[in-house]
Every structure is written in structure tokens, then in C-alpha cells.
Design a protein around this motif. Sequence first.
Motif, PDB file in Angstrom:
ATOM      1  N   GLY A 189       0.806  -1.218   0.000  1.00  0.00           N
ATOM      2  CA  GLY A 189       0.000   0.000   0.000  1.00  0.00           C
ATOM      3  C   GLY A 189       0.836   1.264   0.000  1.00  0.00           C
ATOM      4  N   LYS A 240      -5.045  -0.211 -10.603  1.00  0.00           N
ATOM      5  CA  LYS A 240      -4.977  -0.737  -9.240  1.00  0.00           C
ATOM      6  C   LYS A 240      -5.370   0.304  -8.189  1.00  0.00           C
ATOM      7  N   TYR A 264      -7.287  -0.632  -4.589  1.00  0.00           N
ATOM      8  CA  TYR A 264      -6.465  -0.358  -3.408  1.00  0.00           C
ATOM      9  C   TYR A 264      -7.138   0.683  -2.521  1.00  0.00           C
ATOM     10  N   GLN A 280      -6.041   1.078   1.364  1.00  0.00           N
ATOM     11  CA  GLN A 280      -4.586   1.098   1.297  1.00  0.00           C
ATOM     12  C   GLN A 280      -4.019   2.428   0.791  1.00  0.00           C
TER      13      GLN A 280
END
Length: 248
Positions: free
Chosen positions: A47, A183, A187, A192
Motif C-alpha cells: 500500500g 490498481k 487499493y 490502502q
Amino acid sequence: MELTGGAWALLVLASALVGLSKGGLSMVSMLGVPILSLVMSPVQAAGVLLPVFVVSDMFGLIAYRRHWDRRVVACLMPGAVAGVALGWATASLVDERWVGGIVGVIGLSFALVTLLRRAPAEGPQRRAEWGRGSLWGLAAGYTSFVSHSGAPPYQVYVQPLRLGKESYAGTVTVFFAVVNAVKLIPYAALGQLGSANLGAAAVMMPVAAASVGLGVWLVRVIPQRAFYLFITWALLGVSIMLIRDALV
């Protein structure tokens, strides 16, 4: 998440490796998560590093905007997006170490075959195929989401195409820039991308920019045969590391 002095030092090192990879020295960025895992969990490390990847991608895209193979990226991308979605859907079910171990076995096998056969780095460029591209794109997208380890599946597909070294470097940069952008959505949904992670990425911008520039310079001065030998040995080393981590 509050970063300690030691964590900041390791983040600088990991960010430099990420920047070098976006400058064209693929594979070295995969050391980033293991390095940060010395002071935090692998999930937290992934992250923290994702925003650094995205920042480095921006500089890499500027450097290689004229040097990338559109067909290769087009062949890989549908599978890669599906792989990211699969990673998101199974995030709570999968042990990332075992995923890394599988990636390591694939990468190790490919690297050993390449080194033992002494496959030529130069020669007629081969045409990217949609079927194989979708399959390896799926693997690259999935493993990139789980542990930022999408480079081995990507390399297994792209290296045999015999792109020129700058075209290879630019194509890997563009491909993973898009994958990392995709992503960001899952995420963020998984929590994250907090303000601490984004702030750390902002602080790392000078490190990322300088490292991308160094990577671009190294790609330009390294002969093509030596470049492909480097990324093959790097794949071998990273694959062994992934297998070891899966077995510990």
C-alpha cells in the motif's frame, strides 16, 4: 500509518529501486516490498509503495513516450485488467506468499531455459499474439495486484519478442503505468491509500525522478545483449527470492 526513521530510510531505497525500474531496468522494483517488509507487513508495504509506483510511472512515461510497442501493450492489457479485478475479488482469500512462490517457479524456469539455451537478444522482432498476451497479461495483472510482482509473467511473454532495448524498457513502463493506475481503485476500496501513504509518495518524488533518470541513462549506455542478460539474471534472482519467501 506513522513511518519511523528506519522505515523512511528503507522507503528511500525501495523508491530508488522503483524509479530505476521505471527507467527501464525492469525486475529491480520487485525488491521494494520485501525491503519494506522488514519494518511493516507485506500488505502495508504494498500500500505504501503503490503511490510511489504511480509517481515514478509519470516520469517513466515522459522518458519513454516515443519508445514503446503499442501492439504488445494492446495484447496484454485486457488480460491485465481482468487480473487486477480477480486479485481484488480474491484479496481476502489468497496467501500472497504462495502467489509469489508460483510466480517464482515460472520466472525461475524461464530464466534458466533462457540462460541455458543462450537465446539471442538480437534478431528479427517477433509479432505479439493476442491469445498468449491475454494469458500472460492476466497473470501479470493478478500478481501485480497481490504483491507488485507482475514483472516475471510480463517478461516471460515479452522477452522472446526481441524488442529493442529502449522499446522493451518503454513498453514495460507504459504497460505497468496503466496497470498501476487501474490498481488505484481497488487499493483505495481496500483502505490502502490513506493520507500517510500519499504523503510518503509525495516526499519520494525527487528520489523517484532522479532514479528514473538514472535508469534511462543506464539503458542507453548498456549494450543490448548485456541489457537482456541483466534482466534475465535479475529475473532469476528475484524468482529465487520469491520461492524462498513462500517456503519460509
